[in-house]
Design an enzyme around this catalytic site. Structure first.
Site, PDB file in Angstrom:
ATOM      1  CG  ASP A  64      -2.276  -0.419   1.020  1.00  0.00           C
ATOM      2  OD1 ASP A  64      -2.552  -0.887  -0.088  1.00  0.00           O
ATOM      3  OD2 ASP A  64      -3.091  -0.342   1.958  1.00  0.00           O
ATOM      4  CD  GLU A  95      -4.812   3.441  -1.767  1.00  0.00           C
ATOM      5  OE1 GLU A  95      -5.214   3.496  -0.591  1.00  0.00           O
ATOM      6  OE2 GLU A  95      -5.564   3.519  -2.754  1.00  0.00           O
TER       7      GLU A  95
END
Length: 1001
Positions: free
Chosen positions: A168, A212
């Site tokens: 992430d 993301e």
């Protein structure tokens, strides 16, 4: 007779040889070359010229043109001509019937093979695009799922380990909030590049998992080795030094979870994903900016959330020179005013000064500084939506955009910079006069070539640079162009003279300085001294253009067709169609001369507004503009159709970024086609192809504007197929707006248009919307029958995405109408499985949210909340405001039903922080019903009755029928209320709602 027999035998031999060639696996270029040689030899030494075209442009050409007397045989493929085969015999010989027949047969076979090759390449291209994330170039979610399943099975057979990394980007939402979505895309591209640099083995696969999130599959890799790769990735991302004001470290970082096992046959590989995901959350909990595996954690400084004023100010590519006195005067003017206009001619440095002012004074504005570039907008009605988008405020379907903006800014102490306003000055003036008068908080800086002439405006007329600053600027830009250049006693007087001749105009000085690579300073000074009339930036651009090479001039002119930034591929398709350009080299040369700006990381290029205007004037004067815009429109329509296909085939998460990056040009192309004298049909096709983008992003104002513009033209002009597509997009736009009756009407018109030319999948798409309208109207039997028909059509068409959407819709109506919850669960499971397989995050979120209702109807409120929460996180990633609100309302509802009142209060507080008074009426009604139950649970009967009455009024106005299960629950509530209070109006309703939440706190 012997001659005829010889000729026939020769023809059969020729056809046999050509057929063998065409059946071979030679590349098409080689095949054309060899076929031409065979034909020329067999036809007595005839000269052969072959041209194959693709999308109207020469694709393969063999031989030189033969002149007007050559025999021309068309090469056919598909629905039309894709090339020409020319032949000319020596010494004036004439072809006979056999020659013509043989040429026609060869052309037919060549066309067939070429068409097969084109189709194969197109399939491969689409497959490659479907497997690749359009933004980052890594594998996409679909490829991840397929690769993980395949490698799991392979490693299970070979008894070898398999490891997985889940990544992430830390605080990525804060990054988007601070810098905007375009910068966010660039951040993801740089992170992807860092990941790819660490994934080196042929069998390893790096993927964009979604939003993301990234993942790396490492076959035959033990967890310890995988952890070393994870640490390398953390280091590589840190080394990119991507500025991130939302992180305490000041730069972007990643958190990584690592897991590895020895796969076993018959065991679901999802366990590996879950284990890696758990380690990812462990890495986040222990400070982020690190990798986690089992009991191990990599060492690195912790990254903490850093909150502060938001800023999306662009990062200047060059140093800021001088102007300190200008900045001081501007600051003084802004102490007594909230609107400052920086005015001056093109190239004088208005934009750069505005950015520097905002940067230096950002700390004064607690709610941030925002930069809004209006240069690419062609229509005044887009100004307010553009500002709302930059501010991150979702559009409200039933509320005036100016009113929404004013309401948002009322208590905001923010600075908003509106750049390049001259072509929209009247619209900007009206908006800012209203905002300054009605909102006490925000301040505004405007750049334009003239003042707005509104009350409260302070005008700062920007002068050119003083000599000292001008010389420093020249020296800096000259050294960037020629590193050996230096300012010294011998050249300073020459530079002063050049800057004087250029009147101290910054852009003119930059253009002149860039030429020191090819012109000595003395010659440069002579150029300007001999042309004393060159006093403006336009004159200097003209001079810079005049000393370019022919190819450079051609490319620069053509690049002016772009409204915004463009990619290398777009420039190749639109601007390099009839020249043998080395495009990368030419763009580099123009960039070195400050005529083209570039961002190497993002791979995008653009022209400054002054350069673009100059280029367009040249195109107009040479009669090149309209033909070039036609190519521009065609290319953009092709890009939009490709994006639409990719979205339909499961690349929804990957294709949005490419549309966002190109959207300024999509706007410009549609405006020219539909209102500026361009190809109306092509413009309408472009509108139809972008319908999904507006719907998925909730951009209903954009949708309505372009759809209404396209639909003003008669259906006869566009043809029934295109009209049907526009009507379908229009119906969906009405759905987004909450205008369900209008949606149903438009959907029926759409169905008739598709039926007129027997388009089954189009008819099914219209029926899907007709079914939604029937469901909201309470005609559940009609909705069920329509969806059964749509489901059959989607399966016959092989459209898995559409099938999954319909399965989810059927599941919802089965639960509401038949109360067959087991069947509903089964349908939802099938729908979600398809969406996960295709990496369709957005429709998966819709399915999970709707599924939560079925779980709640069965009393499984914890599972219902888990499903709605998963959907909520998906929609937060898309910034899809109304879908976020819908899930929050559901979660609050489930918590109220479970008696968890305090948790429900917190959730409803977020609902009413987000829900504007212009909300979709369906969601507003649902929110009002939740408030009614919350108020009743707190023994606030009068307020509960008011909220319920407001919900009743909304549903009655929009003819929205409640599900029977909700009707029964609310009937119990009504029985508890002694009397129903009067129905509050919209403004009073929201005041009551906020007061209830405040008191509940």
């Amino acid at each position: 007779m012997a001659l005829v027999r010889d000729k026939a035998a020769s023809g059969r031999e020729l056809l046999h040889r050509v057929a063998l060639l065409l059946a071979s696996d030679l590349p098409l270029h080689d095949l054309v070359e060899k076929s031409a040689l065979v034909l020329g030899s067999a036809l007595g030494g005839a000269s052969i010229h072959v041209v194959l075209r693709r999308e109207g442009r020469p694709f393969i050409e063999r031989g030189a043109p033969l002149g007007p007397n050559a025999l021309a045989v068309p090469i056919l493929g598909g629905a039309g001509e894709i090339g020409v085969l020319h032949a000319m015999w020596p010494h004036g010989a004439e072809p006979d019937d056999y020659d013509v027949t043989l040429l026609e047969a060869a052309a037919m076979q060549l066309g067939s093979r070429a068409l097969r090759e084109f189709e194969r390449e197109e399939r491969e291209r689409l497959l490659q695009l479907a497997a690749t994330d359009a933004l980052t170039g890594l594998a996409n979610r679909r490829t991840f799922d397929e690769t993980l399943a395949r490698e799991w099975a392979r490693c299970a057979r070979s008894e070898r380990p398999l490891s997985l990394l889940m990544l992430d980007v830390d605080f990525f939402k804060l990054y988007n909030d601070a810098y905007g979505h375009v910068a966010g895309d660039r951040c993801l591209q740089r992170v992807a590049r860092a990941i790819a640099s660490c994934v080196k083995r042929p069998g390893d696969v790096a993927c964009r998992y979604g939003g993301e999130e990234f993942a790396v599959i490492l076959p035959e890799t033990a967890p310890g080795d995988a952890m070393r790769v994870a640490q390398q990735i953390c280091d590589a991302v840190r080394s990119e030094q991507i500025a991130h004001q939302g992180s305490s470290l000041g730069y972007a970082t990643v958190s990584i979870g690592c897991a590895g096992v020895e796969p076993q046959s018959g065991v679901d590989h999802a366990a590996l994903t879950t284990a890696a995901d758990e380690q990812l959350y462990r890495a986040k909990e222990h400070g982020r900016n690190r990798a986690a595996w089992a009991d191990a954690l990599s060492e690195a400084p912790a990254a903490e959330r850093q909150t502060g004023p938001r800023s999306n100010l662009p990062t200047p590519q060059n140093l800021f020179f001088g102007r300190d006195g200008d900045l001081d005067v501007m600051a003084a003017l802004m102490r007594d005013a909230r609107l400052l206009s920086i005015v001056g001619p093109g190239g004088v440095g208005k934009t750069r000064l505005a950015i520097e002012f905002a940067r230096r004074h950002a700390a004064r504005f607690a709610d941030g500084v925002y930069f809004v570039d209006l240069a690419s907008l062609s229509e005044g009605s887009f100004v307010t939506p553009e500002i709302l988008a930059v501010l991150g405020v979702p559009e409200a379907a039933r509320r005036d955009a100016d009113e929404l903006l004013a309401a948002h800014l009322t208590d905001k102490h923010a600075l908003i910079v509106l750049d390049n306003c001259e072509h929209l000055a009247d619209r900007v003036a009206i908006l800012l006069e209203r905002l300054v008068a009605s909102t006490p908080g925000p301040s505004f800086v405007v750049t334009a070539r003239r003042s707005l002439r509104v009350e409260g405006e302070q005008v700062y007329r920007l002068a050119t640079l003083q000599q000292g600053d001008a010389v420093a600027l020249f020296a800096s830009r000259a050294q960037a162009a020629l590193p050996s250049f230096g300012l010294d006693a011998q050249n300073i007087e020459t530079i002063k003279a050049i800057c004087t001749e250029l009147n101290g105009i910054p852009l003119a000085i930059e253009l002149a300085a860039a030429r020191v690579r090819v012109l000595p300073l003395g010659e440069l000074r002579t150029e300007f001294a001999e042309r004393a009339q060159r006093r403006t930036v336009d004159d200097t651009i003209e001079w810079s253009y005049g000393i370019l090479g022919a190819d450079e001039q051609t490319l620069l002119r053509r690049l002016a067709v772009f409204a915004g930034a463009f990619t290398l591929d777009a420039a190749q398709a639109i601007c390099a169609y009839d020249a043998d350009f080395d495009l990368i080299d030419l763009l580099g040369r123009l960039s070195d001369k400050s005529l083209v700006q570039s961002d190497p990381v993002a791979g995008r290029y653009w022209l400054l507004e002054s350069t673009r205007e100059f280029g367009r004037r040249l195109l107009e004067s040479r009669g090149e503009y309209d033909p070039l815009r036609a190519r521009y429109l065609d290319a953009l329509a092709t890009m939009a159709r490709d994006a639409e296909k990719l979205f339909a085939h499961g690349a929804g998460d990957d294709v949005r970024a490419s549309v966002v990056a190109t959207y300024a040009d999509f706007r410009a192309a549609m405006e020219w086609a539909l209102a500026g004298g361009g190809d109306v049909r092509q413009g309408a096709a472009l509108v139809a192809a972008l319908g999904w983008y507006w719907t998925e992003g909730g951009l209903w104002r954009e949708a309505r504007y372009w759809l209404d513009l396209a639909l003003r033209h008669t259906l006869d002009e566009m043809g029934s197929a295109l009209a049907a597509r526009l009507l379908l997009a229009s119906a969906v736009a009405y759905y987004v707006q909450g205008e369900f009756a209008a949606m149903g009407t438009e959907a029926r018109r759409c169905y008739d248009a598709y039926r007129s030319h027997d388009d089954r999948i189009g008819m099914a798409s219209a029926q899907n919307l007709m079914a939604i309208e029937a469901q909201f109207s309470g005609r559940l039997n009609d909705a069920y029958e329509l969806w059964q028909s749509v489901l059959q059509a989607s399966r016959e068409a092989g459209n898995a995405r559409f099938e999954a959407v319909v399965l989810g819709n059927l599941a919802e109506v089965v639960a509401e109408w038949k109360r067959d919850y087991a069947e509903s669960e089964h349908l939802y499971e099938r729908a979600s499985a398809i969406h996960r397989r295709l990496s369709n995050s957005f429709p998966l979120g819709v399915t999970l949210g709707d599924w939560s209702v079925t779980a709640a109807y069965q009393g499984d409120l914890r599972r219902a909340e888990r499903l709605a929460t998963e959907a909520l996180e998906i929609f937060r990633g898309f910034d899809e405001e109304m879908r976020v609100v819908e899930q929050l309302i559901r979660i609050a509802q489930y918590r109220i039903w479970a008696g968890r009142i305090d948790e429900a209060k917190r959730t409803l507080r977020e609902v009413f922080e987000r829900l504007s008074s212009g909300a979709n009426p369906l969601y507003a009604a649902r929110a009002a019903e939740s408030l009614a139950e919350l108020a009743a649970a707190q023994e606030r009967s009068a307020e509960a009755a008011s909220f319920l009455a407001y919900a009743d009024a909304l549903r009655r106005d929009q003819r929205l029928v409640r599900p029977a299960q909700i009707v029964e629950r609310l009937a119990t509530l009504r029985a508890r209320l002694a009397a129903v209070a009067r129905t509050p109006d919209e403004r009073e309703f929201f005041a009551l709602a906020h007061e209830l939440i405040r008191r509940a706190h």
